[in-house]
Scaffold this active site. Structure first.
Site, PDB file in Angstrom:
ATOM      1  N   GLY A  47     -30.122  46.581 -22.378  1.00 18.99           N
ATOM      2  CA  GLY A  47     -30.634  46.926 -21.056  1.00 18.99           C
ATOM      3  C   GLY A  47     -31.731  45.964 -20.645  1.00 18.99           C
ATOM      4  O   GLY A  47     -32.576  45.564 -21.452  1.00 18.99           O
ATOM      5  N   GLY A  49     -33.431  46.472 -17.524  1.00 19.74           N
ATOM      6  CA  GLY A  49     -34.168  47.071 -16.416  1.00 19.74           C
ATOM      7  C   GLY A  49     -35.656  46.903 -16.676  1.00 19.74           C
ATOM      8  O   GLY A  49     -36.075  46.093 -17.502  1.00 19.74           O
ATOM      9  N   ALA A  51     -37.623  48.774 -18.249  1.00 17.97           N
ATOM     10  CA  ALA A  51     -37.954  49.071 -19.635  1.00 17.97           C
ATOM     11  C   ALA A  51     -37.448  47.961 -20.563  1.00 17.97           C
ATOM     12  O   ALA A  51     -38.229  47.331 -21.282  1.00 17.97           O
ATOM     13  CB  ALA A  51     -37.363  50.424 -20.027  1.00 17.97           C
ATOM     14  N   HIS A 273     -32.722  64.429  -5.096  1.00 11.43           N
ATOM     15  CA  HIS A 273     -33.608  63.898  -4.061  1.00 11.43           C
ATOM     16  C   HIS A 273     -33.184  64.458  -2.708  1.00 11.43           C
ATOM     17  O   HIS A 273     -32.013  64.408  -2.359  1.00 11.43           O
ATOM     18  CB  HIS A 273     -33.522  62.374  -4.065  1.00 11.43           C
ATOM     19  CG  HIS A 273     -34.648  61.715  -3.356  1.00 11.43           C
ATOM     20  ND1 HIS A 273     -34.759  61.741  -1.994  1.00 11.43           N
ATOM     21  CD2 HIS A 273     -35.720  61.029  -3.813  1.00 11.43           C
ATOM     22  CE1 HIS A 273     -35.864  61.077  -1.647  1.00 11.43           C
ATOM     23  NE2 HIS A 273     -36.460  60.640  -2.745  1.00 11.43           N
ATOM     24  N   SER A 291     -36.134  56.783   2.079  1.00 13.43           N
ATOM     25  CA  SER A 291     -37.472  57.063   1.584  1.00 13.43           C
ATOM     26  C   SER A 291     -37.957  58.439   2.019  1.00 13.43           C
ATOM     27  O   SER A 291     -37.762  58.874   3.142  1.00 13.43           O
ATOM     28  CB  SER A 291     -38.446  56.017   2.100  1.00 13.43           C
ATOM     29  OG  SER A 291     -39.752  56.454   1.821  1.00 13.43           O
ATOM     30  N   ARG A 337     -39.790  67.716  -3.870  1.00 14.59           N
ATOM     31  CA  ARG A 337     -38.375  67.363  -3.819  1.00 14.59           C
ATOM     32  C   ARG A 337     -37.432  68.513  -4.138  1.00 14.59           C
ATOM     33  O   ARG A 337     -36.485  68.776  -3.402  1.00 14.59           O
ATOM     34  CB  ARG A 337     -38.106  66.256  -4.839  1.00 14.59           C
ATOM     35  CG  ARG A 337     -38.632  64.938  -4.404  1.00 14.59           C
ATOM     36  CD  ARG A 337     -38.346  63.872  -5.435  1.00 14.59           C
ATOM     37  NE  ARG A 337     -38.921  62.615  -4.976  1.00 14.59           N
ATOM     38  CZ  ARG A 337     -38.886  61.489  -5.668  1.00 14.59           C
ATOM     39  NH1 ARG A 337     -38.317  61.445  -6.847  1.00 14.59           N
ATOM     40  NH2 ARG A 337     -39.418  60.395  -5.175  1.00 14.59           N
ATOM     41  N   HIS A 408     -30.415  61.901  -8.336  1.00 10.77           N
ATOM     42  CA  HIS A 408     -31.245  60.728  -8.214  1.00 10.77           C
ATOM     43  C   HIS A 408     -31.750  60.216  -9.559  1.00 10.77           C
ATOM     44  O   HIS A 408     -31.856  59.032  -9.790  1.00 10.77           O
ATOM     45  CB  HIS A 408     -32.428  61.107  -7.323  1.00 10.77           C
ATOM     46  CG  HIS A 408     -33.425  60.031  -7.135  1.00 10.77           C
ATOM     47  ND1 HIS A 408     -33.063  58.802  -6.672  1.00 10.77           N
ATOM     48  CD2 HIS A 408     -34.754  60.005  -7.326  1.00 10.77           C
ATOM     49  CE1 HIS A 408     -34.157  58.053  -6.591  1.00 10.77           C
ATOM     50  NE2 HIS A 408     -35.188  58.742  -7.003  1.00 10.77           N
TER      51      HIS A 408
HETATM   52  C1  LIG Z   1     -32.487  54.673  -5.245  1.00 11.45           C
HETATM   53  C2  LIG Z   1     -33.553  54.884  -6.285  1.00 11.45           C
HETATM   54  C3  LIG Z   1     -34.891  54.752  -5.935  1.00 11.45           C
HETATM   55  C4  LIG Z   1     -35.896  54.923  -6.889  1.00 11.45           C
HETATM   56  N1  LIG Z   1     -37.190  54.791  -6.504  1.00 11.45           N
HETATM   57  C5  LIG Z   1     -38.167  54.929  -7.430  1.00 11.45           C
HETATM   58  C6  LIG Z   1     -39.530  54.747  -7.078  1.00 11.45           C
HETATM   59  O1  LIG Z   1     -39.851  54.477  -5.916  1.00 11.45           O
HETATM   60  N2  LIG Z   1     -40.471  54.864  -8.014  1.00 11.45           N
HETATM   61  C7  LIG Z   1     -40.155  55.143  -9.309  1.00 11.45           C
HETATM   62  O2  LIG Z   1     -41.043  55.195 -10.125  1.00 11.45           O
HETATM   63  N3  LIG Z   1     -38.861  55.317  -9.679  1.00 11.45           N
HETATM   64  C8  LIG Z   1     -37.867  55.226  -8.769  1.00 11.45           C
HETATM   65  N4  LIG Z   1     -36.566  55.399  -9.160  1.00 11.45           N
HETATM   66  C9  LIG Z   1     -36.231  55.613 -10.571  1.00 11.45           C
HETATM   67  C10 LIG Z   1     -36.296  54.317 -11.353  1.00 11.45           C
HETATM   68  O3  LIG Z   1     -35.807  53.261 -10.567  1.00 11.45           O
HETATM   69  C11 LIG Z   1     -35.482  54.302 -12.622  1.00 11.45           C
HETATM   70  O4  LIG Z   1     -35.689  55.462 -13.311  1.00 11.45           O
HETATM   71  C12 LIG Z   1     -35.887  53.171 -13.539  1.00 11.45           C
HETATM   72  O5  LIG Z   1     -35.822  51.964 -12.832  1.00 11.45           O
HETATM   73  C13 LIG Z   1     -35.040  53.082 -14.772  1.00 11.45           C
HETATM   74  O6  LIG Z   1     -35.320  51.869 -15.463  1.00 11.45           O
HETATM   75  P1  LIG Z   1     -34.681  51.547 -16.867  1.00 11.45           P
HETATM   76  O7  LIG Z   1     -35.233  50.252 -17.285  1.00 11.45           O
HETATM   77  O8  LIG Z   1     -34.855  52.691 -17.763  1.00 11.45           O
HETATM   78  O9  LIG Z   1     -33.111  51.440 -16.616  1.00 11.45           O
HETATM   79  P2  LIG Z   1     -32.228  50.596 -15.612  1.00 11.45           P
HETATM   80  O10 LIG Z   1     -33.024  49.823 -14.667  1.00 11.45           O
HETATM   81  O11 LIG Z   1     -31.200  51.520 -15.085  1.00 11.45           O
HETATM   82  O12 LIG Z   1     -31.533  49.526 -16.536  1.00 11.45           O
HETATM   83  C14 LIG Z   1     -30.461  49.824 -17.366  1.00 11.45           C
HETATM   84  C15 LIG Z   1     -30.046  48.566 -18.066  1.00 11.45           C
HETATM   85  O13 LIG Z   1     -29.179  48.882 -19.128  1.00 11.45           O
HETATM   86  C16 LIG Z   1     -28.026  48.094 -19.080  1.00 11.45           C
HETATM   87  N5  LIG Z   1     -26.942  48.897 -19.628  1.00 11.45           N
HETATM   88  C17 LIG Z   1     -26.604  50.169 -19.331  1.00 11.45           C
HETATM   89  N6  LIG Z   1     -25.582  50.551 -20.091  1.00 11.45           N
HETATM   90  C18 LIG Z   1     -25.272  49.529 -20.881  1.00 11.45           C
HETATM   91  C19 LIG Z   1     -24.295  49.331 -21.892  1.00 11.45           C
HETATM   92  N7  LIG Z   1     -23.467  50.271 -22.249  1.00 11.45           N
HETATM   93  N8  LIG Z   1     -24.245  48.133 -22.493  1.00 11.45           N
HETATM   94  C20 LIG Z   1     -25.104  47.136 -22.165  1.00 11.45           C
HETATM   95  N9  LIG Z   1     -26.057  47.284 -21.235  1.00 11.45           N
HETATM   96  C21 LIG Z   1     -26.129  48.475 -20.603  1.00 11.45           C
HETATM   97  C22 LIG Z   1     -27.849  47.711 -17.666  1.00 11.45           C
HETATM   98  O14 LIG Z   1     -27.157  46.503 -17.576  1.00 11.45           O
HETATM   99  C23 LIG Z   1     -29.293  47.573 -17.216  1.00 11.45           C
HETATM  100  O15 LIG Z   1     -29.736  46.274 -17.522  1.00 11.45           O
HETATM  101  C24 LIG Z   1     -35.554  55.244  -8.209  1.00 11.45           C
HETATM  102  C25 LIG Z   1     -34.221  55.373  -8.559  1.00 11.45           C
HETATM  103  C26 LIG Z   1     -33.218  55.218  -7.602  1.00 11.45           C
HETATM  104  C27 LIG Z   1     -31.792  55.446  -7.999  1.00 11.45           C
END
Ligand SMILES: Cc1cc2nc3c(=O)[nH]c(=O)nc-3n(C[C@H](O)[C@H](O)[C@H](O)COP(=O)(O)OP(=O)(O)OC[C@H]3O[C@@H](n4cnc5c(N)ncnc54)[C@H](O)[C@@H]3O)c2cc1C
Ligand code: HEM
Ligand code: SF4
Ligand code: FES
Lengths: 641, 216, 251
Positions: A47, A49, A51, A273, A291, A337, A408
């Site tokens: 991943g 993202g 994190a 949401h 938003s 929410r 959401h």
């Molecule tokens: C529309 C929307 C708006 C949001 N707005 C906000 C906000 O304003 N403020 C806030 O704090 N939060 C917000 N959130 C929540 C927040 O964006 C997410 O919870 C957060 O970004 C998650 O980050 P992450 O790094 O955990 O995962 P993600 O960013 O989802 O990353 C997942 C990663 O894992 C990889 N991956 C997944 N499965 C596999 C697999 N099987 N094999 C290999 N790679 C894989 C993907 O390629 C990706 O790179 C929002 C969410 C949404 C949907």
């Protein structure tokens, strides 16, 4: 679905003592890795993202040998990119009374007393460093004329602690992490594997030692071994098919780790949401979030009369029901929410919903336009109005918007201790993929904070403590071969069915079922129905799914089928968890557990615990409870009336 | 129905008929991840301005119209399958220098360096690039200048980006050439199709920095 | 919904399914081998040529004062800084610089065009310009037209090879004879070329500023306007002497 109850589980890593000192203590106690050894220690991060991206970059900076994986064509596209609103941090730059303690307090309370105090306090502490880090990376946060950072208050918080970059905060933060990651790729500390999907976890001698991935371009099944594995694969909201998540979000990585022994905590905690663009037709493939700030000036209403077919403009004020203002006179349109979502569902269930299928309520700017003028409204919300018009073809300046709640975020995830380590030694889980910090409900702008706290600051310390005992030597070949075989046979099975329904059609049906029976409002009856229906549908899936093409090429149907298969298993566990937790809390609303005014009613006596589920191959999961204790924040019922 | 949903429907049919569905990239479907992208009737991301492919809707097309869909076409973006191309060249351009070197934990307090609001806003405008590659697809020279310039400009406008400003510009532009992208002739095709409206001035900024870097 | 699809050649992978991981080219060795460096060469040489064109135009306009004045100007060009420097030194330097500019300008144009060509080996089936395609179509085509004209022009008026008055005549006579109404086709070539120069510069002058990094959002409007005006002035300035000759205003 049957289950058994196992022994209690405890987080043994969180230090004792005053809450302010715990993280310091843990950091000091953590063993350090000799710099010369770091190159010899291999870490896999799944991943990219907020994190995973920040973790891989930081581990690379520290000198570990990192392999990073994502399913997109570049790490910069992880779903974090879509976050709009902002990121919280207890900087107290406004001097409006914010503090680490207050952010901690708000988060515990917002999570409806279902999160660990130690974790949340650390999150609030670290939040401060995140903003410093991001600014130093060049993240262009909004600023004021004096050159200092601007903040806003968000998601009902009484202080202004949300930092933002217009409506693209997630994008800007992710690009910061992505750039740091690419810097490490250039430096040779991180090797990047894009378009690679993790399909299994390798566990050998009781430790997580690697992953099996499929190269999504060539179809090749690859083995990657390491001294530790970090999962940062995001949330599983797509189990509902329609959600605000990106199309590719999935549960495969964490589910397959769960099958290998990692406990799954609180799977039923889902955040809905309230302000999304409603479903417009049967082909709809995803939902778009608008938003929440729109509720500051828009008024939510539905017609008083059931089945009122008149155009909204033709319905006079006394025949409209501004139901949020009516039920919650103090907070009005600004209730949290979950409350806003459920209220919308209730009026639609009464048959007063608007738009296609009666699944929508009006969000009306008529009064705001009259009061502030069209220009002022345009200045504030112009881009959102445009986005709405682009999707629906309707102009919100003339016709009220239609909105409806949508899935959401998922608070549940793999169980981790204070060190973010799962129940499998050497398997760490960060970001939305774990369950750690938000309890039963996540506050707005806190997910970004958690992802970056985990990746930049917490994991690099705690993982080092684990790795100090490494390297752990050769990985048992048999364990690797077994995992690879399992992956191959699952793929072969999917291709062999050759039935008459596409994976998407199954996913759609599963999603609808989950939304109807395990969505905003859950009852024992609905959950039991779901638990009957899911196995039937899963059976049909395995007998009748059609996956075209072969395994040795880019095959998006095969990718989809594999993910849907895992969603079936997860859905079942979610429903079971929701059934067992017969209280309402945060995003989990059990109709049986409400007060006289229809508000969520917690049952702290029986449910002040984390439900951590252990996988069992015979289909009877084992429930382990982790009791939650509150030393600092007193447990109270929320009230917004 | 959105454009991509139209392709979904088509693919469902192809699968059931035993045909190969059309492979195409997409993820967020709300215009921010930059994954989607195809040339529709001769225009990258279709004729609607400031829009990604996933934000297109079928109501903007006439009934029974024939739609020609092509992948991005550029040597540095090899076609992987159907409409899917490999844009990893963009990642390598960023690797060459599209960052500020600041390891986690080493940052000073966020308020220690104030940034003029105008600079922060302009940096933001450049930073909104989603890395979709439409600029390359539309450019008659197959140049990646708009993408590269967007990043260079974003970091150039902020005090945090100053120490590495010139070396960054040089490394990134040279990498862009090394990837086999064409040279810019200021035709403006890129900015016209860019879903985020990244302006041509960013290219002027890149040119300035590159010139200065070479003059040193 | 009914639909028919026709899957064109795009279905076939253009490259092997395993994407090429390594960059296809070496990093440029020096400034001049980078695409930006070539653009700078173009802008600088372009600027040299524009400066020359302006002076050249001003010179041409002397024909309106009198034939003598024009001849004097032509003569002065050759005797500039005499006796400090020998006859024609300055003019030769100017000519060398100009020729070098033309050569370098072309070299850069050609190598950028070749680079562009290899950056898009497979062409689009359908391609629609979104920035009205002006620069794309005018610059390279216009450049070639200008080059062809330049050769003709030098043969005609500088060396007098194709001029009815030959080489042993005064510059003014050559000019007037060259544009005699009987030689209307010369005028047409000349007109077409001058207009092409105008179109080339309408984009080129702004483009040079952009290339050298002097354009920005605030200046762009002014720069574009300035480029347009300069081009218009040059076109009018270059076209008025021949027009005047053809209509007998100047004899
Ligand atoms: C529309 C929307 C708006 C949001 N707005 C906000 C906000 O304003 N403020 C806030 O704090 N939060 C917000 N959130 C929540 C927040 O964006 C997410 O919870 C957060 O970004 C998650 O980050 P992450 O790094 O955990 O995962 P993600 O960013 O989802 O990353 C997942 C990663 O894992 C990889 N991956 C997944 N499965 C596999 C697999 N099987 N094999 C290999 N790679 C894989 C993907 O390629 C990706 O790179 C929002 C969410 C949404 C949907
Ligand atoms: C010899 C024939 C010529 C050829 C083949 C030619 C070709 C070109 C080409 C291909 C460009 C780049 C297009 C672009 O930037 O979009 C260009 C730019 C330019 N040309 Fe020419 N040209 C020629 C003659 C001239 C002449 C005679 C002048 C001036 C009087 C001139 C002035 C310019 C200027 C100022 C530019 C802009 C440079 C830049 O973009 O930075 N060119 N030319
Ligand atoms: S500059 Fe515009 S067109 Fe080019 S990659 Fe960025 S967003 Fe896409
Ligand atoms: S799918 Fe993300 S921008 Fe189109």
């Amino acid at each position: 679905m049957k289950f058994t109850e196992g022994s209690e589980i405890r987080d043994t890593r969180a230090p004792e003592g005053p809450i302010e000192d715990r993280w310091e203590k843990r950091k000091f106690a953590a063993k350090l890795v000799n710099p010369a050894n770091k190159r010899k220690l291999n870490v896999i991060v799944v991943g990219t993202g907020l994190a995973g991206g920040s973790a891989a970059a930081t581990l690379g900076e520290l000198g570990y040998n990192v392999k990073s994986f994502c399913y997109q064509d570049t790490p910069r596209r992880a779903h974090s990119i879509a976050a709009q609103g902002g990121i919280n941090a207890a900087k107290n730059y406004r001097g409006d009374g914010d503090s680490i303690y207050r952010l901690f307090y708000d988060t515990v309370k917002g999570g409806d007393f279902r999160a660990r105090e130690s974790n949340v306090y650390r999150l609030a502490q670290v939040s401060v460093n995140i903003i410093d880090q991001a600014v130093a990376q060049g993240v262009p946060f909004a600023r004021e004329y004096g050159g200092l950072l601007d903040t806003r208050s968000f998601g009902g918080a009484q202080v202004s602690r949300t930092f933002y970059a217009r409506g693209q905060t997630g994008q800007q933060l992710l690009l910061g992490a992505y750039q740091a990651l690419e810097r490490q790729v250039a430096a040779g500390t991180v090797e990047m594997f894009t378009r690679h999907e993790m399909l299994d976890l390798i566990v050998a001698d009781g430790r997580a030692r690697g992953i099996i991935v499929r190269d999504m371009v060539t179809g090749e099944i690859e083995r990657h071994t390491a001294d530790a594995v970090v999962l940062a694969s995001g949330g599983y909201g797509n189990v509902f098919f329609l959600s605000t998540n990106a199309k590719g979000c999935n549960t495969t990585a964490i589910w397959r780790a769960h099958e290998r022994g990692a406990y799954f905590a609180n799977p039923c905690y889902t955040q809905i949401h309230p302000t999304c663009i409603p479903v417009s037709g049967e082909y709809q493939s995803k939902l778009t979030l608008m938003s929440e700030s729109l509720r500051n000036d828009g008024r939510v209403w539905v017609p008083l009369r059931k089945g009122d077919e008149r155009a909204p403009g033709d319905i006079p004020d006394d025949e409209r029901d501004y139901y949020l203002e009516r039920i919650y006179p103090a907070f009005g349109n600004l209730v949290p929410r979950d409350i806003a979502s459920r209220a919308a569902k209730n009026v639609c269930d009464e048959g007063r919903g608007v738009g296609p299928g009666g699944l929508g309520v009006y969000l009306d700017f008529r009064d705001a336009i009259n009061r502030l003028g069209r220009d002022a409204v345009e200045k504030k919300y112009g881009n959102l109005f445009e986005m709405y018009e682009r999707i629906t073809g309707e102009n919100p300046y003339d016709v009220p918007m239609r909105i409806y709640p949508a899935v959401h975020y998922t608070m549940g995830g793999l169980w981790v201790d204070y060190d973010l380590q799962s129940t499998i030694p050497g398997l760490f889980v960060i970001g939305e993929a774990n369950f750690s910090d938000h309890g039963a409900n996540r506050l707005g702008a806190s997910a970004l904070m958690q992802g970056l706290a985990d990746g930049y600051f917490v994991l690099p310390t705690t993982l080092g403590d684990y790795l100090a005992a490494g390297p752990f030597g050769e990985v048992d070949e048999q364990a690797v071969a077994e995992a690879e075989l399992k992956v191959r046979s699952k793929i072969d099975r999917l291709l062999a069915v050759n039935g008459t329904r596409t994976p998407d059609s199954f996913h759609r049906e599963l999603g609808k079922l989950m939304w109807d029976y395990c969505g905003m409002e859950r009852t024992e009856e609905s959950l039991r129905k779901a638990l009957d229906r899911i196995p039937e549908l899963r059976k049909e899936f395995w007998e009748n799914v059609k996956v075209s093409g072969t395994a040795e090429e880019l095959n998006q149907v095969l990718e989809k089928a594999g993910r849907v298969a895992d969603f079936f298993d997860l859905a079942e566990l979610m429903c079971l968890d929701a059934l067992v937790r017969s209280e309402s809390c945060g995003g989990h609303f059990r109709a049986e557990s409400q007060d006289s005014e229809g508000e969520a009613l917690r049952d702290d006596e029986s449910f002040a615990h984390v439900s951590a589920w252990e996988y069992s191959p015979d289909g009877e999961p084992v429930l382990h409870k982790e009791p939650l204790e509150y030393e600092y924040v007193k447990m109270t019922q929320r009230s917004y009336k | 129905m959105s454009f991509l949903e139209m392709l979904d429907v088509l693919n469902e049919r192809l699968i059931l008929e035993g045909d190969d569905p059309i492979a195409f990239d997409h993820d967020c479907r709300e215009g921010i991840c930059g994954m989607c992208g195809m040339v529709i009737n001769g225009v990258a991301h279709g004729e609607q301005r400031a829009t990604t492919t996933c934000q297109l809707h079928m109501r903007h097309f006439e009934d029974n119209a024939t739609i020609t869909i092509e992948p991005w076409r550029a040597a540095p973006f090899p076609v992987v399958k159907d409409l899917v191309v490999d844009r990893s060249a963009f990642d390598r351009i960023i690797q060459a220098g599209g960052f500020v070197s600041v390891p986690a934990g080493s940052a000073p307090d966020a308020h220690s360096i104030p940034v003029r609001k105008e600079d922060a806003d302009a940096a933001f405008d450049a930073a909104t690039c989603i890395g979709c590659g439409a600029c390359v697809a539309a450019c008659p020279n197959g140049s990646a200048s708009l993408f590269t310039a967007a990043k260079i400009t974003h970091l150039s406008l902020l005090p945090q980006g100053q120490p590495e400003r010139l070396s960054r510009a040089k490394a990134m532009v040279d990498q862009m050439d090394a990837e086999g992208f064409g040279g810019c002739t200021n035709t403006g095709e890129c900015t016209a199709v860019c879903p985020k409206g990244i302006p041509l001035d960013t290219i002027a900024q890149m040119n300035t920095d590159y010139l200065k870097a070479n003059a040193k | 919904m009914t639909a028919t699809i026709e899957r064109g050649a795009a279905t076939a992978p253009v490259t092997s399914p395993a994407p090429v991981k390594k960059p296809t080219r070496k990093r440029p060795r020096g400034f001049l081998s980078s695409s930006n460096g070539k653009k700078v060469v173009m802008a600088v040489t372009g600027a040299v040529m524009v400066t020359f064109l302006i002076l050249h135009m001003l010179g041409n306009l002397k024909i309106f004062i009198s034939k003598e004045s024009f001849n004097e100007y032509a003569h002065a060009l050759r005797t500039l800084l005499e006796p400090l420097l020998p006859y024609r030194t300055v003019l030769t330097i100017v000519e060398v610089v100009l020729v070098a500019s033309v050569v370098l300008h072309m070299w850069a144009a050609i190598s950028l065009a070749r680079r562009a060509h290899s950056a898009r080996p497979v062409k689009y089936v359908a391609k629609k310009s979104q920035a009205n395609g002006y620069a794309t179509h005018i610059m390279r085509l216009g450049g070639v037209t200008i080059l062809l004209f330049l050769i003709w022009h030098l043969l005609d008026l500088t060396f007098g090879v194709v001029n009815p008055k030959g080489f042993d005549s005064s510059p003014a006579d050559r000019m007037i004879a060259g544009f005699d109404p009987s030689r209307w086709w010369v005028a047409i070539i000349y007109f077409a070329a001058v207009v092409m120069v105008g179109l080339h510069l309408r984009h080129g002058v702004w483009s040079a500023f952009q290339t050298l990094g002097w354009a920005n959002r605030d200046r762009n409007k002014g720069l574009r306007l300035g480029a347009g005006l300069l081009s218009a002035v040059l076109v009018v300035g270059f076209l008025s002497p021949p027009l005047a000759i053809m209509f007998g205003v100047v004899q």
